[in-house]
Structure formats: structure tokens, C-alpha cells
Design an enzyme around this catalytic site. Structure first.
Site, short mmCIF file in Angstrom:
data_model
loop_
_atom_site.label_atom_id
_atom_site.label_comp_id
_atom_site.label_asym_id
_atom_site.label_seq_id
_atom_site.Cartn_x
_atom_site.Cartn_y
_atom_site.Cartn_z
N TYR B 175 -5.27 91.29 95.43
CA TYR B 175 -3.68 91.96 95.33
C TYR B 175 -2.80 90.81 95.98
O TYR B 175 -3.35 91.81 96.96
CB TYR B 175 -4.12 93.79 94.98
CG TYR B 175 -1.97 93.67 94.74
CD1 TYR B 175 -2.98 94.38 93.15
CD2 TYR B 175 -1.88 94.23 95.65
CE1 TYR B 175 -0.59 94.86 93.19
CE2 TYR B 175 -0.59 94.74 95.62
CZ TYR B 175 -0.38 94.53 94.00
OH TYR B 175 0.86 95.85 93.21
N SER B 244 10.28 85.18 91.59
CA SER B 244 9.16 86.64 92.08
C SER B 244 10.19 86.62 93.64
O SER B 244 9.22 87.56 94.46
CB SER B 244 8.61 86.89 91.72
OG SER B 244 7.86 85.70 92.19
N THR B 256 -1.89 81.41 91.19
CA THR B 256 -0.90 80.81 89.48
C THR B 256 -0.49 80.10 89.13
O THR B 256 0.22 79.46 88.17
CB THR B 256 -0.20 81.83 89.45
OG1 THR B 256 1.43 82.43 90.70
CG2 THR B 256 -0.85 83.31 89.83
N ARG B 257 -0.34 78.73 90.46
CA ARG B 257 0.08 77.87 90.71
C ARG B 257 2.04 77.77 89.95
O ARG B 257 2.46 77.14 88.64
CB ARG B 257 -0.55 76.75 88.93
CG ARG B 257 -1.72 76.32 89.31
CD ARG B 257 -1.78 75.58 88.06
NE ARG B 257 -1.07 74.09 88.07
CZ ARG B 257 -1.21 73.35 89.29
NH1 ARG B 257 -2.55 72.51 89.41
NH2 ARG B 257 -0.58 72.14 88.75
N SER B 259 5.85 77.94 90.35
CA SER B 259 6.80 76.85 90.68
C SER B 259 8.35 77.60 91.36
O SER B 259 8.19 79.18 90.92
CB SER B 259 7.18 76.48 89.20
OG SER B 259 8.31 75.80 89.10
N LEU B 311 -11.97 83.10 91.39
CA LEU B 311 -13.26 82.86 92.61
C LEU B 311 -13.35 83.35 93.58
O LEU B 311 -13.73 82.68 94.48
CB LEU B 311 -12.26 80.63 92.69
CG LEU B 311 -12.73 80.43 91.27
CD1 LEU B 311 -12.18 78.80 91.65
CD2 LEU B 311 -14.56 80.12 90.41
N TYR B 518 12.23 79.06 79.30
CA TYR B 518 12.11 80.26 79.79
C TYR B 518 12.68 81.50 78.55
O TYR B 518 13.55 81.06 78.03
CB TYR B 518 12.83 80.85 80.76
CG TYR B 518 12.38 81.73 82.02
CD1 TYR B 518 11.02 81.09 82.55
CD2 TYR B 518 12.59 83.45 81.62
CE1 TYR B 518 10.60 82.15 83.60
CE2 TYR B 518 12.41 84.61 82.60
CZ TYR B 518 11.03 84.03 83.27
OH TYR B 518 10.38 85.00 83.74
#
Lengths: 676, 598
Positions: B175, B244, B256-257, B259, B311, B518
Site C-alpha cells: 500500500y 495524484s 502502475t506505470r 505518467s 510480484l 481522459y
């Protein structure tokens, strides 16, 4: 406003039909000619015309449209490709493209439309009693035009069709369609240009390998569709049906108008089936002659003027039914994966994928069936069906009685019958006979077919020809009701020919007939089991058949229905058999495709003259072509191209056994069919 | 304009140092059932005017006079129809912790702090998907939440925790900032093992800065704004600014890759990381050097980037830093319509002259932005505004219901910024674009940070809202936007939504070969029995439409559990198999059992 037309309709909606079209609840009609008879045509032609457009787009001038097409990536790609292949400079190819477009494009002009509005008002009032339109359909269409690009898909029975369509849309202040028309019209100098200015665009009948032509054509249509400038109209059947049966749909244009949806260029495309039913077709006897091999007169302006003769006749009424718009998006849901278009630039032309092809094919069939469903049938159609089963004539009282019986049957099969309210049956029958006095006459209380005016001495061949003209003309009316009865009728024939009443054997026969006749009738590919079940359901429901356990048997009261159905398809069974017999007995080794039709015709003529055949319908080139197509499909005949000639290679054994099955001499067994 | 005056980020931070002993309750300063800080929120005051409370944002305390009208007109909502949230967490709605005693014993021995308080566990049981927040507000019963929370302090702590988890077969869910919008933090209801939420918030130090190579080595639990602030103190920045960034963490970005808004200058997260350290059940994965590029087989970083916590735990990251730019300037351009705007962005991308950020808002969003204009203080400003409006709509003939606005952010040395600015405005002019000032540009970016707060306001008045994103080739941008909006409208109608939904989109990133789009989607749910279900079906349909129109499954939000069903379709079943085999090797016992992605 006008009153509700003619009659109300007694409609039974069947579960099966509902499954096919949940919206099968037909609208009432309004007569648009009524107002024309009571007010000035000139005022009407000059009134304010301000149709709503798709999402409020501003109308696009014909020239601007051409520029968009000529500058499109799609066209540029093909121009470069053609240039590389041919070694010509791209400029020259571009010039060619522009010439093609010039020849093709419409030049819709409101003044021409107004001229037509005036002239057609006059003509329609002379020719027809009523031109009835379902206004609810018009309202649905108006709604659809604003929301999505619309494609109008009318049935095609007459040259009148597209003038009529534009006339109606003009009347209701709807956006005028641009119409794909065959190049034939271009031959009619002045008229061709007039049509162009009323929204027609012209396409060559065949342009098989011509990449550039195809690119210009498809981009032209797609540009109009994508931008929603106007509804696009074309005939799925490709040509006028000379027999009044719906024709197997052509897919080229449908592919073009559906593709922008798959490529995400539009959110949806609405297909609107339109059923145009003529009480009497202007081209009635012309068609019969054409089917008998008298060549079709070339479209010419002078020909059109000669046709003025027809202005003096009464052609009854026309019913135009605008069907429920069909959303391509909803149809394709779960059938076509649009994301397969993601990996290829959208401007590069590609052959549609198999999944897409079968979807388009399926859609085309469904639309034609929707057209059929909403075709309005007149009492005469029922009478013609009865007369054809009694070529020697019928007592008027018997005909009346049987017509009433058949009316009940048709209604219980959900036929869209326009039977006048509150009129005594005798009156209905006599007025139908009066309107079609060229086809049937009453003498001495007997009704029989009229056989061409005898002008001096006639040879037996001429007499036969004249009789064939009236039989085929009459058949074109019977054909209008075929789609209503087709499935139960095939079941009736299957029950008749099957070796036993076992359901699976009857099914085998049914599926043989289904396959055999799938060029003659609109049978949706893959629907065979569904059609069989629908037929069983309908026959059981109307009490003609019962199905204890695994059997299908006739009930005590089923005889009249089943024998009528057998009689209804008899000409087709016989016709196909004659073709088979010709191929087995008479056809020479090197029979070419070109020789085929005249050869079958003269074979049949011989048989009739010798008194060995009473079926005139086999003289119809339409039936001959369909029979050949079926045999080719079943691999009983093969086409071989030798030099410039296409030769037909007949597998006599196979053709022979098909002949036997059609004649009920051989049972249809899976094994046998497999061997074919 | 200088950069500091326009920062819209919170002035205070949530950096928590290890002063307390047992737990570190973020919920003391952050909402437990909504976005952001507890003291920051929108409300309609007694006069019915909207206000933003708190002191953290630049629009603080301002009255937004047009918001109410916009809100009521757009959604058919009314400030008189309230749908208030449950005021406090009902501890009885939280399932009791099912602890793995042996694990707890061993953990105690390590001295790593942990908690099994209901508040701590619930706080880490969700991200910010609509259904998650809605359930919290409604006080719904929770099906599954973590059984305990642990706060490792450093890489070695994580190693110990993962070892213990393997030893005792405990499920770990990392988290970070908790800003997921893909159901990635939801506990799989079928998980029977003890679930431990591994909160990285205490691993929030910059370990070193290497000015020769311009890289910094940072613990992965650090929150975006803290990272920027701390680096700023040394004269540097990463330039990675996802929307964010006030709350999301470095480890989360890697997983999360992510951007960032200014990726045109600084790159996306995959371009920024030089080295990653990950603790997995099989041990620690890292590379042996910090070479700027390597040809050593497939890049193992790319197994980690986007692995969404399946992972292991990202503990430390070496990432590129840059000197703080000397000059920053906002800007905006109005276009007559969306088509012209997209064409302009495409051209800018083609000429590879995109500013640090360039975004194109559609007309709906333009109007929304207008509704957020604060009360004008002087008659003069009012007059100038009126004049501008007159110029654009009357003189230039732009249709106020068609026009769209692009917001721009330039960075660099002053001269270059001005030059760059001219280049972009010149391109814009060829597409009919008119420069529309710095204020409009800046407001566009404020919108980005406060929009999540606005969703909470909407939910107080029967309006649910969510956003989703995709990336798509240039030639399909317009078609995709149109079709997705239309699909949403149609689905809403079919599913009985009584009011016209708001569907809005913006092009937020430009690339050589395409763009990121978006979408915002919101509707008034009065009259609906299960608004969340309705919402989810519509979003599902919208995603199908995106995929059918050549859009990707996600540009930067990730897959989580929300979009798992489309993974096969997106990367082929062979591709899924490849990822699965990595998972099977690295984590054979599914210790990292959040079941995201695959």
C-alpha cells in the site's frame, strides 16, 4: 389532412415472427394523394422545404463533396497504388479519378426537385387511386435522420420506385436521399441529367477489377454517409425484380455503408427497409415478355414518352411502408469484433474479414425479409394464386369462396393484407377482376386467364407465347404472397414427398427443398432449422398438421391447406425438373452458359406443344437461371471456362437423382445428398 | 510569471515521521471516505454559493458564484436534495481481523510496527474507485479488509516482512498512497489467508543525491509532493507530476506505470527510473549498475513497472533529477471546436515542440472550468472578462457551445520559454486558435487537483462521477471521443438514468504516434435503485467502446481488478501466459495475492 387509408388491418402476430422482428406491429396508412387532389400542385412544388439534417450539419454543396472525396487519404492511397502498378503519373490517375467522380456524382438541385414534385403530382393522380404511406414510419425516419446516418433500402419492383421515394420524402419535408442508380439511365440524355439533379448518382453495372473506380465510388458513398449530408438510398436487390419475388440481395453497397461503423468513423448506421407495394405494376406485361426472352427495351427518352400510353390506365394504389430503422450497431453486437480493425490504417482498402462478410450477408437477407414482411397484399394476389392452380378456369362463386378461405389462411399466417373493410366479398372480387381485366376475365360465370389479343391467325408457338405472358404476369401476383406461405408450403411438399411421416425424414426433404430453392426465395443462410420449426409451428397452429411424438401428420381438416400449398410450389418443382431433364436428356457436350437459357426454353416449348407439359412458368428465364444456380451450388453442374466461353459440365447422374427427388421418386436421404 | 505563485499543491504535507509508537493514522488528516485532506472540501454555503474550505489550496476560501448554477443545470440536481454520507466509520461493519498468530509473534520480534485497528485496516482496504468511496459513504458492510497493517521503515524491514509472510503463508498487499482507481487495493474476497497490508509510508527518505549524474536514490514510500519539496530544497526536481502527486507514492508510480503531466520534458516513470530495488518472495531483484541504457536482454525493470503489487514491494528507486527550471509560464488557446484543437495538438506533436504540458479540454470541460471561476473582485476585471468574451464569441464568431480550450505549461530558461511559446501559438493560429491568457491556463491545472474533491461534493447531492483514460493513435482520437461519449449517453438512457449525464473528455498527453484521452463521466442518480451498479455497467460499455475504437485498455491508471477481463484481448493469451510464468517463478505461493492484472 387525409383520412386513414383503405382499411385497417387484421393482424395476427406470431411468436416466431416476433422473434425475428420484435417490432412487428404494423402502422396504419395515410393517402398522400388526397391532399394533392384538393390543393394546388404548383403551390406544393414551391412550398418552403427545410428538412432537418443529421445532428444539424450544414448542407454540403455537391462540389464541396467532390473535393472532399478527391482529397481523401483513401483515394490518394489507391491513386498512388494504381500509379505504381501502371507506371502512369499520379496526376494523370488523379485526373481519371476526377472524371469518374464527375460521371458518378449527383447534383441535387432543389429546383429540379420542385419540378419533379409538380410533374409527379400530376402523373400520380392520373395513374393511381392512392399513394399510401405509413406516417409513423416517416416519423421514425425523421428521428433516425437526426441521430445517425441513414440508409434507405427500398424494395425494387418498378422504375417508379426511386422517384416515388424522393417524392414522399419531399412531401414530408425530409432530407432528400442520394440514390445509387444504374448507369443505364445515363443513356437517357435529358432524363439522366434530370435524375442526377434530383439526387441520383450513377454507377457502372460492372467494374469488377477496376480498383480506381471502386475507390472513387466507395469513398464517395462513405463521405456522404460519414458526414450525414443526406440519407443514402439504394436497392439491395440490385435490379428490379421482374417476378415480384424479392431477389437475392447484392452486398457491394451494403458493405460500403456498413464499413464506416466497423471502423469507428460513425457511431452507428441506421438501415431503413422500405416496402413499396404496387397494386398493379406499370411494367407488368413488359416483365413477362422480358422473362420470355423478348429483350428489355433500352432505356431511352423516346421510350419513356411512348410509355405515356400507360397514363390512360388505372394502376390502383401504391403502399409505401417505412420499416423500423435497423441499427447496424445492435445487429453487430457480439457478431463482429470491431477491434480487429485496430491494427490496420483505416484508409487502406482491405477485403472484409470472413466474420464481417457473413455479418453483411446475414444483414442483407434480414433486411430483404423485413421488406417482404411489410409488403401490402391485395385481394387479387390471393385470387391470382388460386387461378394459377386452376388454369382451365374457375366458377366465379368457387373463386369467391376460395378467396375468402385463403384470406383467412393468409391472415393467420400474418400476411399484411389490405382487404377493404365492410365491403361484401363479391364486390371485392369483382373490383379486383375489373382492375386486372387485362389478366383475367369472367365469361359465363367462369373466371379464366385472358390470353393475348388474337390478331389474325396465330401459330401454335405464338399462342403458347401469349398464354405464357398471361401466366407469368399472373404469377408475378401470386409471387407476392409466396413469402407468407413459403415455409409451411415447403413443409407441405416435404410431407408429400417424404417416404414416411417421421419428423427427421420430413426434415430431410424440407432441407433438400430449402437448399434447392434458396436462389428463388429469400431464405436466410443458416436459418434452415429455424425455418423448419417455424413451418411446423404455423401448420400446427392453423390445425393442418399435428405432431405426435416424432411424426408429422396431416389432420382431418388439413387437406385443403396442404393441397393448396403443394399446388403453390408445383410450378417450381416442375420447372426445376424440366431443367434437370433437359440437362440429362437433351444438353450437348459443349453446352455454353449463353446457350443454356434459349435451349431450355425451346426444350420446354417442345414439351408443352407435344402436350407433355402444362407448366408455363418454366419458360421464365428467371426460373431457369435459379435452377442452374442451384445445380451449380449442389455441384451437379460445373462451369468451365474454355477460351472466352463458359461451358457447363453436367454430372448427369447427380442431376438425374435431383430430378427424381423433386419428382418424389427417390427419398431424400442424407447419404444420397452427400453423394451428390 | 514565476513558478512559486502558482503552485496549487497543498501547503502542508502529510510527511509522517516515526514519532508515534504503534500506528500512523493517516486518517487523522485525511478523509476516511472521500478524497484528500479532511479540512479541504467543497460545500454550498447558506447563500447557496459554493466555497472551498481549508487553507491548503490557492482557491481557498474563495466563493465560486457560478458553480451552483452549473451544477444544477448540468445534472438536473438541486442543492436542496442532499445525499449525505455516513458521518463516521461503523466499526461493527468491519469484519474481525483473522490473524496468523505465528506470523504476528515473529513480527513482534522484529520490532516493526503494526496494527489491527478497524480504522487502520479499512483505510487500506480501498482505493478511490467510485464503488469504493460510495460504499464507505453509505456505511456498507465490508466483505474483506486487510487483517493487519505493517509499517516497515526501510528496505531491510520489508525483506524481513516478506520472509515471514512466506514462512507463515500470509498474503501481502503493498500500500503506497492509496490513490488507485482500478480496484487494485481491494482484498480478494476469496482470500482465506491472513491479509497484511504493507504500508510503505514510513520509507519516505531521499537517501542520496548524485549531482554529477543527476540522479537521486529515494525510498519508494515517499509521496510525490514530499519528493518534489525535498528535492526543491536542494535545487532539483524530478518533474514527475501525476495528477495524484499530492498523495500517490513513488513505489505506486513504478507499480502502475504512472505518467506525469510534464512528461514531454521529463518523461514518464519508465523514462525516469534508473534503478529499482524490489523485494519478492524469491529474494531481491535489482540491477548491478546504473548504466543509462543497457542491452542485457529484456529489461527486467519492465517486469516490475506495471506489476501492480503482484510480484513484490518496490523499496528503493534511483531516478533522474533535473535542476529546477528557471522560468515557468502557463498559457491557453481557444479553438472554435474540438476538431480544430485536436488537429493543432497533432501538429504540435508532429513538430515535436510540445510544451511541458499541453492539454485540450472539450467544450463541456471548458464550461465546467468557467463554473469554477472565483468571484471577481473588481469591476474592472469583470469588464475585461466581458470584453474578452465578446471578442471571442461575437467578433471571432466562436460558438460558446462548441469552443474548446487548450491549456499550456512552458518550462525552461526565460528566453527559450518565450520562444517556445511563440512557436506553439503560431501553430495554434493556423488552426484558428486564439491565445486566451495565462489565467485560463492556470485554472485548467487547478481543476485537475480539485476535481477529485468535487466528486465528493457531487456525491452529497445525488451525483456520481468517475474518470477513465486511454491512449489512442492520432487518426482515431476524434472518432473515439465522439463514439465513447455517445455510447455513454446511450447506455445511461437504456439503463434508466433519468437525467442527461455529463460526458466530457480531454486530450492530456501527446506522443509522436498518438495521444492520451481522459474522460469524465457523471450523472444524477436520483430514481436509480443501484447507482453504483448502473455506473459500473456504463463504464464497462464505455471501455468496450474504447477498445473497439482502437484505444488501449489503459494509458496510466493500470488494470487492477477492474479491467482484468480485457487483458487477454489486449495483450493476447500468449502475452498473459508470459506474465503468468514470471509471476509463477517469482511468487509461486502467491504471497503477493492482490490478484491484480492476471
Amino acid at each position: 389532412m387525409s383520412t386513414v387509408c383503405a382499411s385497417c388491418f387484421n393482424i395476427l402476430v406470431f411468436v416466431t415472427l416476433q422473434q425475428r422482428d420484435p417490432m412487428l406491429k404494423r402502422d396504419g396508412f395515410e393517402d398522400i394523394l388526397e391532399e394533392r387532389r384538393n390543393s394546388s400542385d404548383l403551390k406544393y412544388a414551391l412550398r418552403c422545404y427545410a428538412p432537418v439534417l443529421y445532428k444539424g450539419v450544414t448542407p454540403c454543396k455537391a462540389n464541396m463533396l467532390k473535393n472532399i472525396v478527391l482529397q481523401s487519404d483513401q483515394l490518394h492511397y489507391v491513386i498512388n497504388q494504381v500509379s505504381q502498378e501502371s507506371g502512369e503519373a499520379p496526376d494523370i490517375i488523379q485526373e481519371e479519378a476526377s472524371v469518374i467522380l464527375e460521371e458518378m456524382a449527383h447534383r441535387l438541385q432543389i429546383s429540379t426537385v420542385r419540378f419533379f414534385a409538380f410533374a409527379l403530382s400530376k402523373a400520380f393522380k392520373t395513374l393511381f387511386q392512392h399513394v399510401c404511406v405509413n406516417e409513423e414510419g416517416i416519423q421514425r425516419l425523421q428521428q433516425a435522420i437526426q441521430e445517425h446516418p441513414v440508409v434507405l433500402l427500398p424494395s425494387h419492383r418498378s422504375y417508379m420506385d426511386f422517384l416515388l421515394m424522393s417524392y414522399i420524402l419531399y412531401t414530408y419535408d425530409l432530407a432528400l436521399p442520394v440514390i445509387a442508380a444504374g448507369m443505364d439511365f445515363m443513356g437517357m440524355k435529358f432524363v439522366g441529367e434530370m435524375l442526377r439533379m434530383s439526387g441520383a448518382f450513377f454507377i457502372r453495372r460492372s467494374f469488377g477489377g477496376d480498383k480506381l473506380y471502386w475507390a472513387v465510388f466507395s469513398e464517395y458513398v462513405k463521405t456522404m454517409l460519414r458526414n450525414g449530408f443526406a440519407p443514402i438510398e439504394f436497392f439491395l436487390e440490385g435490379t428490379r425484380s421482374r417476378t415480384c419475388k424479392s431477389l437475392t440481395p447484392k452486398l457491394g453497397l451494403l458493405n460500403i455503408v456498413i464499413e464506416p461503423f466497423f471502423k469507428g468513423e460513425v457511431f452507428d448506421v441506421n438501415l431503413v427497409p422500405v416496402s413499396i407495394s404496387y397494386e398493379r405494376i406499370l411494367e407488368e406485361s413488359l416483365y413477362a415478355r422480358e422473362l420470355l426472352g423478348v429483350p428489355k427495351p433500352k432505356e431511352s427518352t423516346s421510350g419513356l414518352l411512348k410509355a405515356r400510353r400507360i397514363l390512360s390506365e388505372d394502376y390502383g394504389s401504391i403502399h409505401v411502408y417505412f420499416g423500423q430503422p435497423v441499427s447496424v450497431r445492435s445487429l453487430a453486437q457480439g457478431k463482429v469484433n470491431r477491434s480487429t480493425y485496430n491494427l490496420f490504417p483505416r484508409h487502406i482498402p482491405r477485403k472484409p474479414m470472413e466474420e464481417t462478410q457473413s455479418f453483411v450477408n446475414d444483414t442483407a437477407y434480414r433486411i430483404v425479409r423485413l421488406q417482404e414482411d411489410n409488403m401490402v397484399l391485395k385481394p387479387w394476389v390471393l385470387m391470382a394464386s388460386l387461378l394459377l392452380q386452376n388454369l382451365e378456369g374457375l366458377e366465379l362463386s368457387v373463386l369467391t369462396e376460395q378467396t375468402v378461405w385463403l384470406r383467412g389462411l393468409a391472415l393467420s399466417y400474418a400476411a399484411f393484407l389490405d382487404w377493404p373493410d365492410h365491403a361484401p366479398t363479391a364486390k371485392v372480387v369483382s373490383s379486383s377482376l375489373a382492375l386486372h381485366r387485362g389478366l383475367a376475365c369472367v365469361s359465363g360465370g367462369r373466371v379464366s386467364l385472358v390470353v393475348g389479343e388474337p390478331l389474325g391467325p396465330v401459330t401454335p408457338e405464338e399462342a403458347l407465347f401469349n398464354r405464357a405472358v398471361s401466366v407469368l404476369s399472373c404469377a408475378s401476383y401470386r409471387n407476392q404472397v409466396l413469402h407468407v406461405f413459403l415455409r409451411p408450403a415447403m413443409l407441405a411438399v416435404a410431407m408429400h414427398t417424404a417416404a414416411s411421416s417421421k419428423k427427421n425424414e420430413v426434415y430431410n426433404c424440407f432441407s433438400f427443398l430449402w437448399d434447392m430453392f434458396s436462389n428463388d426465395f429469400i431464405l436466410c443462410p443458416g436459418d434452415i432449422v429455424q425455418d423448419f420449426e417455424e413451418a411446423c409451428y404455423l401448420l400446427v397452429k392453423t390445425g393442418a398438421v399435428q405432431m405426435p411424438q416424432q411424426d408429422i401428420v396431416m389432420t382431418d381438416i388439413g387437406q385443403p391447406t396442404l393441397s393448396f400449398f403443394n399446388g403453390l410450389l408445383e410450378p417450381f418443382l416442375q420447372g426445376y425438373q424440366v431443367v434437370c431433364r433437359y440437362l440429362c436428356e437433351e444438353a450437348s457436350e459443349g453446352l455454353t452458359e449463353k446457350q443454356y437459357i434459349p435451349a431450355v426454353r425451346s426444350f420446354a416449348v417442345k414439351l408443352i406443344l407435344a402436350g407433355n407439359l402444362r407448366c408455363y412458368e418454366v419458360l421464365s428465364s428467371d426460373m431457369q437461371k435459379n435452377a442452374l444456380a442451384a445445380l451449380l451450388r449442389m455441384d451437379a453442374v460445373r462451369k468451365v471456362k474454355v477460351a472466352d466461353q463458359v461451358t457447363l459440365i453436367v454430372n448427369k447422374m447427380a442431376v438425374n437423382s435431383i430430378d427424381d427427388i423433386l419428382g418424389g421418386k427417390l427419398p431424400t436421404q442424407k447419404a444420397l445428398l452427400a453423394r451428390l | 510569471m514565476g513558478r512559486s505563485s502558482v503552485r496549487v499543491l497543498a501547503a502542508a504535507t502529510i510527511t509522517m515521521t516515526l514519532t508515534s509508537t504503534v500506528c500512523f493514522p493517516r486518517q487523522e488528516i485525511m478523509k476516511w471516505n472521500g478524497w484528500g485532506y479532511s479540512d479541504s472540501k467543497f460545500l454550498f454555503n447558506k447563500k447557496g454559493q459554493a466555497e472551498f474550505t481549508g487553507k491548503r489550496y490557492s482557491i481557498l476560501g474563495m466563493v465560486l458564484p457560478s458553480l451552483q448554477d452549473w451544477f444544477e443545470n448540468t445534472f438536473g440536481a438541486s442543492v436542496n436534495h442532499k445525499s449525505p454520507a455516513t458521518p463516521a466509520l461503523n466499526a461493527s461493519a468491519v469484519p474481525p481481523a483473522s490473524l496468523n498468530e505465528a506470523f504476528v509473534e515473529d513480527l513482534k520480534a522484529t520490532g516493526i510496527p503494526f496494527s489491527h485497528e478497524a480504522e487502520d485496516r479499512v483505510f487500506r482496504a480501498h482505493g478511490h474507485c467510485l464503488h469504493e468511496i460510495f460504499a464507505l459513504r453509505e456505511g456498507k458492510k465490508f466483505e474483506r479488509v486487510p487483517d493487519m497493517v505493517v509499517w516497515p521503515n526501510c528496505h531491510n524491514d520489508v525483506v524481513k516482512i516478506v520472509e515471514l509472510a512466506c514462512k507463515h503463508n500470509v498474503c501481502l498487499i503493498p500500500y503506497g498512497g492509496g490513490t488507485s482507481v482500478t480496484s487494485a487495493l481491494e482484498c480478494p474476497p476469496e482470500e482465506t489467508r491472513c491479509i497484511v497490508s504493507l504500508d510503505t509510508s514510513q520509507m519516505n527518505r531521499i537517501l542520496w543525491i548524485d549531482e554529477k549524474n543527476l540522479v537521486a536514490h529515494v525510498e519508494a514510500g515517499i509521496i510525490g509532493q514530499d519528493l518534489e519539496r525535498l528535492l526543491n530544497e536542494s535545487g532539483y526536481c524530478t518533474g514527475h507530476e501525476p495528477d495524484s502527486m499530492e498523495f500517490s507514492s513513488l513505489g505506486g508510480w513504478v507499480a502502475t506505470r504512472a505518467s506525469g503531466m510534464k512528461k514531454n520534458v521529463y518523461g514518464n516513470i519508465e523514462d525516469l527510473v534508473i534503478h529499482i530495488k524490489v523485494v519478492t518472495p524469491r529474494g531481491v531483484i535489482e540491477k548491478s549498475c546504473q548504466g543509462p541504457r543497457m542491452s542485457t536482454g529484456p529489461d527486467i525493470h519492465h517486469f516490475i513497472l506495471g506489476s501492480e503489487g503482484t510480484l513484490g514491494v518496490v523499496t528503493e528507486v534511483t531516478m533522474k533529477i533535473r535542476p529546477i527550471p528557471e522560468y515557468q509560464k502557463y498559457g491557453s488557446v481557444v479553438f472554435p471546436n474540438f476538431e480544430a484543437g485536436v488537429a493543432c495538438l497533432r501538429e504540435v506533436a508532429k513538430q515535436r515542440c510540445a510544451p511541458a504540458s499541453i492539454r485540450l479540454m472539450d467544450n463541456e470541460q471548458f464550461q465546467f472550468g468557467h463554473a469554477l471561476k472565483p468571484q471577481v473582485s473588481s469591476i474592472f476585471t469583470n469588464f475585461v472578462e466581458g470584453l474578452k468574451k465578446f471578442y471571442i464569441t461575437k467578433f471571432k464568431g466562436f460558438d460558446p457551445h462548441q469552443l474548446v480550450v487548450a491549456t499550456l505549461l512552458f518550462e525552461g530558461d526565460r528566453e527559450r520559454v518565450l520562444q517556445h511559446e511563440k512557436q506553439v501559438y503560431d501553430i495554434a493560429a493556423t488552426f484558428g486558435g486564439l491565445a486566451a491568457g495565462e489565467d485560463n491556463g492556470q485554472r485548467g491545472y487547478i481543476l485537475t487537483f480539485v476535481i477529485a474533491y468535487l466528486r465528493d461534493l457531487g456525491m452529497d447531492y445525488y451525483v456520481v462521477a468517475e474518470s477513465f483514460e486511454t491512449s489512442v493513435p492520432w487518426d482515431r482520437v476524434l472518432d473515439l471521443c465522439r463514439n465513447v461519449k455517445e455510447r455513454i449517453n446511450r447506455e445511461c438512457k437504456e439503463r434508466g438514468v433519468q437525467f442527461q449525464p455529463l460526458t466530457s473528455c480531454r486530450v492530456t498527453q501527446t506522443y509522436d504516434a498518438g495521444a492520451c484521452v481522459y474522460f469524465y463521466f457523471a450523472f444524477n442518480y436520483r430514481g436509480l435503485a443501484d447507482p453504483v451498479h448502473t455506473y459500473e455497467r456504463v463504464e464497462h460499455a464505455a471501455r468496450e467502446e474504447i477498445l473497439a475504437n482502437g484505444g488501449s485498455l489503459s494509458h496510466h491508471h493500470g488494470v487492477g481488478k477492474l479491467r482484468k477481463e480485457w487483458m487477454k484481448e489486449s495483450i493476447s493469451s500468449l502475452g498473459v501466459g508470459m506474465l503468468q510464468s514470471v509471476k509463477d517463478y517469482v511468487d509461486p505461493d502467491n504471497i503477493f495475492g492482490n490478484r491484480n492484472l492476471l
